[in-house]
Motif scaffolding. Structure first.
Motif, short mmCIF file in Angstrom:
data_model
loop_
_atom_site.label_atom_id
_atom_site.label_comp_id
_atom_site.label_asym_id
_atom_site.label_seq_id
_atom_site.Cartn_x
_atom_site.Cartn_y
_atom_site.Cartn_z
N LEU A 134 0.94 -1.11 0.03
CA LEU A 134 0.10 -0.45 -0.01
C LEU A 134 0.87 1.85 0.00
O LEU A 134 -0.23 2.76 -0.07
N GLY A 135 2.27 1.16 0.09
CA GLY A 135 2.88 2.48 0.30
C GLY A 135 2.93 3.03 1.75
O GLY A 135 3.26 4.61 1.67
N THR A 136 2.13 2.24 2.38
CA THR A 136 1.85 3.24 3.82
C THR A 136 3.16 3.43 4.40
O THR A 136 4.27 3.12 4.39
N GLN A 137 3.31 4.53 6.02
CA GLN A 137 4.43 4.49 6.09
C GLN A 137 4.01 3.69 7.97
O GLN A 137 4.39 4.88 8.78
N ILE A 138 4.09 2.47 8.58
CA ILE A 138 3.60 1.92 9.58
C ILE A 138 5.19 2.04 9.79
O ILE A 138 5.89 1.50 9.16
N PRO A 139 5.22 2.43 11.39
CA PRO A 139 6.38 2.06 11.82
C PRO A 139 7.27 0.86 12.56
O PRO A 139 8.00 1.19 13.99
N ILE A 140 6.73 0.44 12.06
CA ILE A 140 6.92 -1.15 12.45
C ILE A 140 7.19 -2.80 11.53
O ILE A 140 7.24 -2.47 10.85
N ASP A 141 8.96 -2.84 12.25
CA ASP A 141 9.40 -3.00 11.83
C ASP A 141 10.38 -3.91 12.41
O ASP A 141 10.58 -4.48 13.43
N LEU A 142 11.52 -4.33 11.55
CA LEU A 142 11.50 -5.97 12.52
C LEU A 142 13.85 -4.89 13.29
O LEU A 142 14.12 -5.82 13.64
N LEU A 143 13.59 -3.74 12.61
CA LEU A 143 14.28 -3.09 13.66
C LEU A 143 14.28 -2.80 15.02
O LEU A 143 14.52 -1.69 15.30
N VAL A 144 14.41 -3.63 16.17
CA VAL A 144 13.83 -3.55 17.34
C VAL A 144 15.33 -1.92 17.61
O VAL A 144 14.93 -1.51 18.68
N ALA A 145 16.52 -2.68 17.89
CA ALA A 145 17.81 -1.39 18.48
C ALA A 145 17.08 0.25 17.87
O ALA A 145 18.11 0.54 18.27
N GLU A 146 16.68 0.45 16.68
CA GLU A 146 16.78 1.51 16.12
C GLU A 146 15.35 2.40 16.18
O GLU A 146 15.57 3.56 15.57
N ASN A 147 14.38 1.42 16.15
CA ASN A 147 13.01 1.66 16.18
C ASN A 147 12.34 1.60 17.44
O ASN A 147 12.15 0.07 17.55
N ILE A 148 11.79 2.28 18.55
CA ILE A 148 11.18 2.77 19.22
C ILE A 148 10.01 1.38 19.56
O ILE A 148 9.16 1.01 20.61
N TYR A 149 9.30 2.00 18.37
CA TYR A 149 7.66 1.32 18.02
C TYR A 149 7.56 0.03 17.83
O TYR A 149 6.96 -0.99 18.70
N SER A 150 9.02 -0.68 17.52
CA SER A 150 9.04 -1.66 16.98
C SER A 150 9.44 -2.52 18.80
O SER A 150 9.41 -3.21 19.20
#
Length: 96
Positions: free
Chosen positions: A42-58
């Motif tokens: 969909l081209g959305t920008q939901i900020p959940i990904d596998l980069l747990v160390a770099e992303n506070i949401y994850s």
């Protein structure tokens, strides 16, 4: 409805914590992969990904999912009786 329940054994509690941790971790991987696939389609920008160390949401999502799974596993341990309530004496004195 007060019932006479004893506290579960330490081995059951440890098993529940380990089960909750592993189930929560793999559940987070599945959630992150599904969200990543939706982001790509969909081209959305939901900020959940596998980069747990770099992303506070994850990181927060991982911690919440693991905490819920550990809590659920511990709840099941406290709610269900042991499968062998008699203990080792049943093995020593088998019924005849």
């Amino acid at each position: 409805m007060a019932e006479n329940r004893t506290a579960p054994s330490l081995i059951r509690v440890i098993a529940a914590v380990l089960l909750g941790f592993f189930v929560g971790f793999f559940l987070f991987l599945i959630v992150a992969l599904v969200i990543g696939a939706v982001n790509n389609m969909l081209g959305t920008q939901i900020p959940i990904d596998l980069l747990v160390a770099e992303n506070i949401y994850s990181a927060v999502t991982l911690i919440v999912i693991i905490a819920l799974c550990i809590g659920g596993a511990l709840w099941l341990v406290w709610r269900t009786p042991p499968s062998e309530p008699g203990g080792p004496t049943e093995l020593v004195n088998p019924p005849t």
